[in-house]
Write an enzyme that holds these catalytic residues in place. Structure first.
Site, PDB file in Angstrom:
ATOM      1  N   ARG A  79      89.952  23.156  13.040  1.00 16.15           N
ATOM      2  CA  ARG A  79      90.910  24.089  13.640  1.00 16.15           C
ATOM      3  C   ARG A  79      91.854  23.306  14.544  1.00 16.15           C
ATOM      4  O   ARG A  79      91.411  22.697  15.516  1.00 16.15           O
ATOM      5  CB  ARG A  79      90.160  25.152  14.452  1.00 16.15           C
ATOM      6  CG  ARG A  79      91.081  26.062  15.227  1.00 16.15           C
ATOM      7  CD  ARG A  79      90.331  27.099  16.063  1.00 16.15           C
ATOM      8  NE  ARG A  79      91.295  27.895  16.800  1.00 16.15           N
ATOM      9  CZ  ARG A  79      91.260  28.128  18.111  1.00 16.15           C
ATOM     10  NH1 ARG A  79      90.277  27.678  18.851  1.00 16.15           N
ATOM     11  NH2 ARG A  79      92.206  28.828  18.685  1.00 16.15           N
ATOM     12  N   GLU A 365      85.748  28.729  19.320  1.00 17.67           N
ATOM     13  CA  GLU A 365      85.518  27.727  20.373  1.00 17.67           C
ATOM     14  C   GLU A 365      84.208  28.019  21.082  1.00 17.67           C
ATOM     15  O   GLU A 365      83.919  29.172  21.391  1.00 17.67           O
ATOM     16  CB  GLU A 365      86.616  27.767  21.458  1.00 17.67           C
ATOM     17  CG  GLU A 365      87.958  27.225  21.056  1.00 17.67           C
ATOM     18  CD  GLU A 365      88.990  27.313  22.179  1.00 17.67           C
ATOM     19  OE1 GLU A 365      88.613  27.296  23.372  1.00 17.67           O
ATOM     20  OE2 GLU A 365      90.182  27.407  21.852  1.00 17.67           O
TER      21      GLU A 365
HETATM   22  C1  GBH Z   1      89.905  27.964  26.201  1.00 18.60           C
HETATM   23  O1  GBH Z   1      90.289  28.693  27.322  1.00 18.60           O
HETATM   24  C2  GBH Z   1      91.140  27.384  25.560  1.00 18.60           C
HETATM   25  O2  GBH Z   1      91.425  28.011  24.313  1.00 18.60           O
HETATM   26  C3  GBH Z   1      91.116  25.902  25.401  1.00 18.60           C
HETATM   27  O3  GBH Z   1      92.405  25.446  25.172  1.00 18.60           O
HETATM   28  C4  GBH Z   1      90.472  25.277  26.614  1.00 18.60           C
HETATM   29  O4  GBH Z   1      90.546  23.881  26.574  1.00 18.60           O
HETATM   30  C5  GBH Z   1      89.025  25.713  26.636  1.00 18.60           C
HETATM   31  O5  GBH Z   1      88.912  27.106  26.606  1.00 18.60           O
HETATM   32  C6  GBH Z   1      88.246  25.214  27.829  1.00 18.60           C
HETATM   33  O6  GBH Z   1      88.712  25.764  29.019  1.00 18.60           O
HETATM   34  O7  GBH Z   1      91.125  26.488  36.732  1.00 18.60           O
HETATM   35  O8  GBH Z   1      93.435  27.133  36.955  1.00 18.60           O
HETATM   36  O9  GBH Z   1      92.812  25.609  35.261  1.00 18.60           O
HETATM   37  C7  GBH Z   1      89.243  29.281  28.060  1.00 18.60           C
HETATM   38  C8  GBH Z   1      89.766  30.130  29.198  1.00 18.60           C
HETATM   39  C9  GBH Z   1      91.316  29.998  30.987  1.00 18.60           C
HETATM   40  C10 GBH Z   1      89.323  28.773  31.087  1.00 18.60           C
HETATM   41  C11 GBH Z   1      91.887  29.182  32.103  1.00 18.60           C
HETATM   42  C12 GBH Z   1      89.863  27.919  32.173  1.00 18.60           C
HETATM   43  C13 GBH Z   1      91.352  27.612  33.841  1.00 18.60           C
HETATM   44  C14 GBH Z   1      92.160  28.101  34.955  1.00 18.60           C
HETATM   45  N1  GBH Z   1      90.351  29.269  30.236  1.00 18.60           N
HETATM   46  N2  GBH Z   1      90.853  28.639  32.946  1.00 18.60           N
HETATM   47  S1  GBH Z   1      92.408  26.733  36.061  1.00 18.60           S
END
Ligand code: GBH
Length: 465
Positions: A79, A365
């Site tokens: 993916r 994921e």
């Molecule tokens: C997924 O998001 C994404 O699809 C992927 O790209 C990402 O790498 C993976 O999970 C792991 O996180 O602390 O301000 O940076 C998951 C949901 C939303 C989780 C944003 C982390 C971070 C906010 N994500 N959050 S911050």
């Protein structure tokens, strides 16, 4: 077959996932236009240590090596996401042939290696030119997305098995336009709700474009949350319902039940004014899908809390009078996320019960961030990641045994990569990337474990055939 491995049904598919802005680099090569993530990451203070995706894992130049890593891993499917501004640099209008050429080669290389491509069309990298006109707050952005989708489908459609319109529209709408921790970094109320609606509309219009192009399997990837209330108090239970509306129902109700969520008024009051909706939108959004993609990392527990902004006119769409709390006495990953595999089983079974006609699911994921280091002998012993993956695969099997229809699983992620606002300090890969040493790749112990699991699965598949 080793008994250490969870045993999946013969047709079950294993894969690995990535996203364009997190790995590609080459941000200004071959005609790529800027995206909101280029702008955001280059704005001081927005990402940890000012990290950007300018170079990232340099996958744009090393895709052949990465396809070899996938081949040795033995995955059935890979993916990846297509960068909209690489293909349509201004967001709409002229298509950049060189951008499409890159994904065309990647697709061919994967197929030559016996790996089936699963393409995400939008993993958060909106062309900056569209943001300049209002971005996802605008209905026209949904229409531009459908045009871009048609251009990609025209070039790759004969070879791509699985299409994912959007990755986690929750994050695009609410982390991007209400919390402001992701690009474009806005903190809005009605604007973020309009973005959520236009993302759903974009999905529906893209499904239509993909069907017209004869696409094989079409779906969307959601990050639904398993949410619990911290107590049985009426206030916490009401907070739970508001959080469910924000995180889950906003997406699942229009997609799978043909209606807008019932909890909007309690959750957002006047912010959810519906001004962005038109007659007929629900039919577009609710077009039948071949699968739903689900990303899962950790559960959420919520408590009732006063609004952060007392003035209703200034509230953002995530200010719903709810606070997260962490009652989990378990291990936490370096993201600070509790490791609770049972919550994965519970999420899947709740979903099945709530939407009996849900299409088959793929886990698009699942994975964990750990503090991985390469030891002097060149190994990365990420035992915590191995247990995370093993326990979550067992939790997935438990849901499947209880009747949830799940067809495949993609580990997040193939490579350590640009973890958005958290930069390069968070490592989710089963392959280590040394950013100080020419982005050198080193497969971790989890890579070997996952390869052996897939090998055992394939051997079992042969035994049963
Ligand atoms: C997924 O998001 C994404 O699809 C992927 O790209 C990402 O790498 C993976 O999970 C792991 O996180 O602390 O301000 O940076 C998951 C949901 C939303 C989780 C944003 C982390 C971070 C906010 N994500 N959050 S911050």
């Amino acid at each position: 077959m080793s008994t250490d491995f969870p045993v999946f049904p013969p047709g079950f598919r294993f894969g690995a996932a990535t996203a364009a802005y997190q790995i590609e680099g080459a941000h200004d090569e071959d005609g790529r236009g800027p995206s909101i993530w280029d702008t955001f990451s280059h704005t001081p203070g927005r990402t940890a240590e000012g990290a950007t995706g300018d170079v990232a894992c340099d996958h744009y130049h090393r895709h052949a090596e990465d396809v070899r890593l996938l081949t040795d891993l033995g995955v059935d499917s890979y993916r990846f996401s297509v960068s909209w501004p690489r293909v349509v640099p201004q967001g709409r209008g002229a298509v950049n042939g060189k951008g499409l050429d890159f994904y065309d080669r990647l697709t061919d290389d994967l197929l030559a290696a016996g790996i089936s491509p699963a393409v995400t069309l939008y993993h958060w990298d909106l062309p900056q030119a569209l943001e300049d006109e209002g971005g996802w707050r605008n209905r026209a952005t949904a229409e531009a997305f459908a045009e871009y989708t048609a251009a990609v489908a025209e070039r790759l459609g004969d070879r791509v098995e699985r299409w994912i319109t959007l990755n986690e529209p929750y994050c695009s709408a609410f982390v991007g336009y209400a919390e402001g921790r992701h690009a474009p970094g806005a903190q809005e109320g009605t604007g973020a709700l309009a973005a959520a609606h236009h993302l759903l509309l974009a999905h529906g219009l893209a499904v239509r474009a993909l069907r017209e192009a004869g696409a094989r399997e079409v779906g969307i990837t959601l990050n639904l949350d398993r949410i619990e209330a911290a107590s049985d108090s009426a206030a916490d239970l009401a907070a739970l319902r508001r959080a469910e509306t924000l995180h889950n129902d906003t997406w699942t109700e229009p997609l799978f039940a043909g209606r807008y969520p019932t909890g909007e008024a309690e959750t957002w009051g006047a912010l959810a004014d519906g001004s962005y909706r038109r007659e007929g939108d629900l039919e577009v959004i609710g077009a039948p899908l071949d699968f739903v993609g689900l990303n899962f990392y950790r559960p959420l527990t919520v408590v009732d809390a006063p609004h952060r902004e007392p003035e209703p006119a200034l509230r953002t769409a995530v200010d719903i009078g709810v606070r997260e709390t962490d009652p989990y006495g378990t291990r936490h990953t370096t993201m600070g996320w509790p490791v609770v595999p049972e919550s994965f089983t519970a999420l899947l079974l709740d979903l099945k019960e709530r939407y009996p006609s849900l299409p088959p699911a793929f886990i698009t994921e699942n994975g964990s961030a750990e503090a991985d280091v390469v030891s002097p002998d060149g190994r990365v012993d990420d035992a915590d990641r191995v247990s995370y993956l093993r326990d979550h695969l067992h939790a997935l099997l438990a849901a499947m045994d209880a009747g949830m229809d799940v067809r495949g699983y993609y580990v997040w992620s193939l490579l350590d990569n640009f973890e958005w606002a958290r930069g390069y300090g968070q490592r989710f890969g089963i392959v280590h990337v040394d950013y100080d040493n020419d982005a050198k790749r080193t497969p971790k112990a989890s890579y070997g474990w996952y390869r052996d699991l897939i090998g055992a699965h394939r051997a079992g598949r042969q035994d049963q055939s």
